[in-house]
Design a protein around this motif. Structure first.
Motif, PDB file in Angstrom:
ATOM      1  N   GLY A  40     -12.661  -4.514   2.006  1.00  0.00           N
ATOM      2  CA  GLY A  40     -11.202  -3.936   2.185  1.00  0.00           C
ATOM      3  C   GLY A  40     -11.349  -2.424   2.256  1.00  0.00           C
ATOM      4  N   GLY A  41     -12.406  -1.756   2.835  1.00  0.00           N
ATOM      5  CA  GLY A  41     -12.509  -0.526   3.362  1.00  0.00           C
ATOM      6  C   GLY A  41     -12.509  -0.449   4.796  1.00  0.00           C
ATOM      7  N   GLU A  42     -12.926  -1.947   5.357  1.00  0.00           N
ATOM      8  CA  GLU A  42     -13.096  -2.098   6.758  1.00  0.00           C
ATOM      9  C   GLU A  42     -11.883  -2.919   7.367  1.00  0.00           C
ATOM     10  N   ARG A  43     -11.310  -3.754   6.600  1.00  0.00           N
ATOM     11  CA  ARG A  43     -10.056  -4.496   6.977  1.00  0.00           C
ATOM     12  C   ARG A  43      -9.017  -4.573   5.700  1.00  0.00           C
ATOM     13  N   VAL A  64      -4.817   1.263  -1.927  1.00  0.00           N
ATOM     14  CA  VAL A  64      -5.426   2.857  -1.791  1.00  0.00           C
ATOM     15  C   VAL A  64      -6.926   2.607  -1.731  1.00  0.00           C
ATOM     16  N   MET A  65      -7.639   1.672  -2.819  1.00  0.00           N
ATOM     17  CA  MET A  65      -8.751   1.731  -2.869  1.00  0.00           C
ATOM     18  C   MET A  65      -9.715   1.349  -1.474  1.00  0.00           C
ATOM     19  N   GLY A  66      -8.874   0.549  -0.523  1.00  0.00           N
ATOM     20  CA  GLY A  66      -9.456   0.377   0.790  1.00  0.00           C
ATOM     21  C   GLY A  66      -9.420   1.721   1.477  1.00  0.00           C
ATOM     22  N   VAL A  67      -8.396   2.280   1.430  1.00  0.00           N
ATOM     23  CA  VAL A  67      -8.302   3.662   2.266  1.00  0.00           C
ATOM     24  C   VAL A  67      -9.592   4.544   1.650  1.00  0.00           C
ATOM     25  N   ALA A  68      -9.773   4.789   0.174  1.00  0.00           N
ATOM     26  CA  ALA A  68     -10.650   5.478  -0.110  1.00  0.00           C
ATOM     27  C   ALA A  68     -12.064   5.034   0.076  1.00  0.00           C
ATOM     28  N   LYS A  69     -12.147   3.658   0.207  1.00  0.00           N
ATOM     29  CA  LYS A  69     -13.787   3.038   0.798  1.00  0.00           C
ATOM     30  C   LYS A  69     -13.889   3.318   2.160  1.00  0.00           C
ATOM     31  N   ALA A  70     -12.691   3.475   3.096  1.00  0.00           N
ATOM     32  CA  ALA A  70     -12.993   3.733   4.300  1.00  0.00           C
ATOM     33  C   ALA A  70     -13.528   5.400   4.227  1.00  0.00           C
ATOM     34  N   SER A  71     -12.879   6.205   3.558  1.00  0.00           N
ATOM     35  CA  SER A  71     -13.558   7.563   3.477  1.00  0.00           C
ATOM     36  C   SER A  71     -14.783   7.628   2.838  1.00  0.00           C
ATOM     37  N   LEU A  72     -15.144   6.815   1.988  1.00  0.00           N
ATOM     38  CA  LEU A  72     -16.673   6.572   1.212  1.00  0.00           C
ATOM     39  C   LEU A  72     -17.539   6.341   2.148  1.00  0.00           C
ATOM     40  N   GLU A  73     -17.045   5.269   3.179  1.00  0.00           N
ATOM     41  CA  GLU A  73     -18.096   4.850   4.332  1.00  0.00           C
ATOM     42  C   GLU A  73     -18.378   5.737   5.393  1.00  0.00           C
ATOM     43  N   ALA A  74     -17.255   6.609   5.769  1.00  0.00           N
ATOM     44  CA  ALA A  74     -17.666   7.812   6.600  1.00  0.00           C
ATOM     45  C   ALA A  74     -18.147   8.826   6.051  1.00  0.00           C
ATOM     46  N   TYR A 126       0.950  -1.374  -0.009  1.00  0.00           N
ATOM     47  CA  TYR A 126       0.146  -0.016   0.052  1.00  0.00           C
ATOM     48  C   TYR A 126       0.847   1.386  -0.070  1.00  0.00           C
ATOM     49  N   MET A 127       1.794   1.161   0.843  1.00  0.00           N
ATOM     50  CA  MET A 127       2.644   2.331   0.850  1.00  0.00           C
ATOM     51  C   MET A 127       3.401   3.201  -0.122  1.00  0.00           C
ATOM     52  N   ASN A 128       3.347   2.277  -1.433  1.00  0.00           N
ATOM     53  CA  ASN A 128       4.088   2.698  -2.480  1.00  0.00           C
ATOM     54  C   ASN A 128       3.149   3.672  -3.405  1.00  0.00           C
ATOM     55  N   VAL A 129       2.041   3.766  -2.889  1.00  0.00           N
ATOM     56  CA  VAL A 129       1.036   4.913  -3.481  1.00  0.00           C
ATOM     57  C   VAL A 129       1.403   6.175  -3.298  1.00  0.00           C
ATOM     58  N   ASP A 130       1.473   7.036  -4.511  1.00  0.00           N
ATOM     59  CA  ASP A 130       2.079   8.318  -4.385  1.00  0.00           C
ATOM     60  C   ASP A 130       0.874   9.415  -3.934  1.00  0.00           C
ATOM     61  N   LEU A 165      -4.741  10.798  -4.203  1.00  0.00           N
ATOM     62  CA  LEU A 165      -5.771  11.692  -4.338  1.00  0.00           C
ATOM     63  C   LEU A 165      -6.666  11.463  -5.423  1.00  0.00           C
ATOM     64  N   LEU A 166      -6.047  10.847  -6.671  1.00  0.00           N
ATOM     65  CA  LEU A 166      -6.984  10.532  -7.536  1.00  0.00           C
ATOM     66  C   LEU A 166      -7.855   9.553  -7.171  1.00  0.00           C
ATOM     67  N   ALA A 167      -7.600   8.418  -6.300  1.00  0.00           N
ATOM     68  CA  ALA A 167      -8.656   7.438  -5.830  1.00  0.00           C
ATOM     69  C   ALA A 167      -9.422   7.857  -5.215  1.00  0.00           C
ATOM     70  N   HIS A 168      -9.126   9.046  -4.320  1.00  0.00           N
ATOM     71  CA  HIS A 168     -10.122   9.638  -3.168  1.00  0.00           C
ATOM     72  C   HIS A 168     -10.910  10.610  -4.069  1.00  0.00           C
ATOM     73  N   ASN A 169     -10.359  11.231  -4.914  1.00  0.00           N
ATOM     74  CA  ASN A 169     -11.454  12.101  -5.762  1.00  0.00           C
ATOM     75  C   ASN A 169     -12.340  11.227  -6.302  1.00  0.00           C
TER      76      ASN A 169
END
Ligand code: NDP
Ligand code: N5H
Length: 257
Positions: free
Chosen positions: A150-153, A160-170, A107-111, A116-120
């Motif tokens: 993958g947004g929860e676990r 990065v899609m998991g992190v974006a889905k966590a944001s989507l769920e919030a 995951y940490m290799n995302v730039d 930002l693209l995934a979250h946008n």
């Protein structure tokens, strides 16, 4: 209380082809008598969407462009809907995107740009669309988005899609709180893996599906129809007391350790 959506109008965002989850939702709503408006991102899939919509044989259906990375396109899309239809009763947000290279390895290799693209596209767009749609939901309404476990676990490669889905769920919860006073409900369906265009190219998708067949409580993979039927429930008055909820439609896989 019936599941008929006769006389109601819904915006379906994210049909790319007949395998799209959005298309499963569209078929369920169409069968319940709803009027449908479809939006697509780029010209790439315009013809495909138009061909599919023609199969519904509903001449009240509309197809409009709406690239959710562009504020002016969201504004003009909903302005056109207002002009042509007036009131809408719901939106199905079935949109996500991340660069392919950020959906494998660590995951940490995302730039910054890929993050930002995934979250946008996958998270912020729900808020932008909800704000625009609110103006047309003067009789109350229901907004449904799509998320994944993958947004929860931590699920390998979802990254990065998991992190974006966590944001989507919030976002679902904060939007539900904002919009409840206008009679608008906001919920998400957390779907089990389904073979769609987005899932294409995902290494080892077959083994992910096999694991679900072997271990999920229902011992089968999730279908577009199952997601479509839960969306139908969330768009109907049967779910009138439900908002800010994440409903898993995944054969029960999420309960497993
Ligand atoms: P599809 O590939 O069929 O749909 C993805 C859609 O996202 C496409 O229609 C695409 O539009 C749209 N999209 C991408 N970028 C933009 C943009 N800038 N503006 C507007 N639309 C855009 O895949 P799915 O049906 O699988 O995906 C739908 C949703 O379901 C996604 O949120 C996904 O994360 C979620 N989901 C999927 C699961 C699965 O296993 N398939 C499991 C759980 C959740 P266009 O084609 O016009 O570019
Ligand atoms: C754990 C997994 C498998 C690994 C991760 C997959 C993530 C998929 C989600 C995103 C949306 C896929 C994506 O953005 C693909 C694009 O980079 C390339 N594809 C495209 O551009 C096509 C042509 C267009 C139509 O796609 C989009 N999105 O616009 C998760 C899987 C088990 C479940 C899954 C597949 C979840 C999900 O969220 O979709």
């Amino acid at each position: 209380m019936q599941l008929s959506l006769q006389g109601k109008t819904y915006v379906i965002m994210g049909v790319a082809n007949k395998r799209s989850i959005a298309w499963g939702i569209a078929r369920a709503l169409h069968a319940a008598g709803a009027r449908l408006i479809f939006t697509y991102a780029g010209e790439r899939f315009e013809n495909e969407v138009k061909k599919l919509v023609a199969t519904l044989e509903d001449d009240t259906a509309l197809v409009l462009p709406c690239d959710v990375t562009k504020d002016e396109e969201i504004a003009s899309c909903f302005a056109q809907i207002k002009e042509k239809v007036g009131v809408i009763h719901g939106v199905a947000h079935c949109i996500a995107f991340a660069n392919k290279e950020h959906l494998e390895g660590e995951y940490m290799n995302v730039d910054r740009e890929g993050f930002l693209l995934a979250h946008n596209i996958s998270a912020y767009s729900l808020t932008a669309v909800a704000k625009a749609a609110k103006e047309l939901m003067t009789e109350g309404g229901s907004i449904v988005t799509l998320t994944y476990l993958g947004g929860e676990r931590v699920v390998q490669n979802y990254n990065v899609m998991g992190v974006a889905k966590a944001s989507l769920e919030a976002s679902v919860k904060y939007l539900a709180n904002d919009l409840g006073k206008y009679g608008i409900r906001v919920n998400a369906i957390s779907a089990g893996p389904i073979r769609t265009l987005s899932a294409k190219g995902v290494g080892d998708f077959n083994s992910i599906l096999k694991e679900i067949e072997e271990r999920a409580p229902l011992r089968r993979t999730t279908t577009q129809e199952e997601v479509g039927d839960t969306a139908l429930f969330l768009f109907s008055d049967l779910s009138r007391g439900v908002t800010g909820e994440i409903i898993h439609v995944d054969s029960g896989y999420h309960i497993l350790a």
